[in-house]
Design a protein around this motif. Structure first.
Motif, mmCIF file in Angstrom:
data_model
loop_
_atom_site.group_PDB
_atom_site.id
_atom_site.type_symbol
_atom_site.label_atom_id
_atom_site.label_comp_id
_atom_site.label_asym_id
_atom_site.label_seq_id
_atom_site.Cartn_x
_atom_site.Cartn_y
_atom_site.Cartn_z
ATOM 1 N N TRP A 20 -13.609 7.485 7.813
ATOM 2 C CA TRP A 20 -12.241 6.952 7.887
ATOM 3 C C TRP A 20 -12.128 5.637 7.125
ATOM 4 N N ARG A 21 -13.168 4.813 7.127
ATOM 5 C CA ARG A 21 -13.126 3.557 6.362
ATOM 6 C C ARG A 21 -13.038 3.835 4.865
ATOM 7 N N GLU A 22 -13.767 4.836 4.399
ATOM 8 C CA GLU A 22 -13.712 5.201 2.981
ATOM 9 C C GLU A 22 -12.313 5.708 2.617
ATOM 10 N N ILE A 23 -11.722 6.531 3.473
ATOM 11 C CA ILE A 23 -10.361 7.021 3.235
ATOM 12 C C ILE A 23 -9.378 5.857 3.236
ATOM 13 N N ASP A 24 -9.531 4.923 4.175
ATOM 14 C CA ASP A 24 -8.670 3.729 4.213
ATOM 15 C C ASP A 24 -8.737 2.967 2.900
ATOM 16 N N ILE A 26 -9.453 4.044 -0.084
ATOM 17 C CA ILE A 26 -8.776 4.798 -1.144
ATOM 18 C C ILE A 26 -7.259 4.685 -0.996
ATOM 19 N N GLU A 27 -6.748 4.870 0.218
ATOM 20 C CA GLU A 27 -5.306 4.825 0.446
ATOM 21 C C GLU A 27 -4.718 3.446 0.190
ATOM 22 N N THR A 28 -5.384 2.403 0.667
ATOM 23 C CA THR A 28 -4.816 1.060 0.527
ATOM 24 C C THR A 28 -4.931 0.530 -0.895
ATOM 25 N N SER A 29 -5.754 1.137 -1.726
ATOM 26 C CA SER A 29 -5.851 0.664 -3.110
ATOM 27 C C SER A 29 -4.668 1.133 -3.949
ATOM 28 N N PRO A 32 0.823 0.161 -0.301
ATOM 29 C CA PRO A 32 0.738 -0.625 0.932
ATOM 30 C C PRO A 32 0.742 0.298 2.149
ATOM 31 N N VAL A 33 -0.089 -0.009 3.121
ATOM 32 C CA VAL A 33 -0.217 0.819 4.314
ATOM 33 C C VAL A 33 -0.147 -0.077 5.546
ATOM 34 N N ILE A 34 0.616 0.345 6.545
ATOM 35 C CA ILE A 34 0.692 -0.365 7.820
ATOM 36 C C ILE A 34 0.029 0.517 8.868
#
Length: 46
Positions: A20-24, A26-29, A32-34
């Motif tokens: 999940w940290r790796e997915i986070d 990728i997504e936040t790069s 913007p994600v809340i």
């Protein structure tokens, strides 16, 4: 959008955290994600 995950044990959840940290990352790069993380237990959801 929301994702709800249910783990069979605390150990299973801990094993998934690196994924999940790796997915986070990728997504936040790319946007913007809340996050609103709730790690409680729902007994009744009527």
């Amino acid at each position: 959008m929301a994702y709800i995950y249910e783990y069979e044990s605390e150990a299973a959840m801990k094993e998934c955290l690196p994924i999940w940290r790796e997915i986070d990352d990728i997504e936040t790069s790319s946007m913007p994600v809340i996050y609103n993380r709730y790690r409680g237990t729902i007994i009744d959801d009527d």
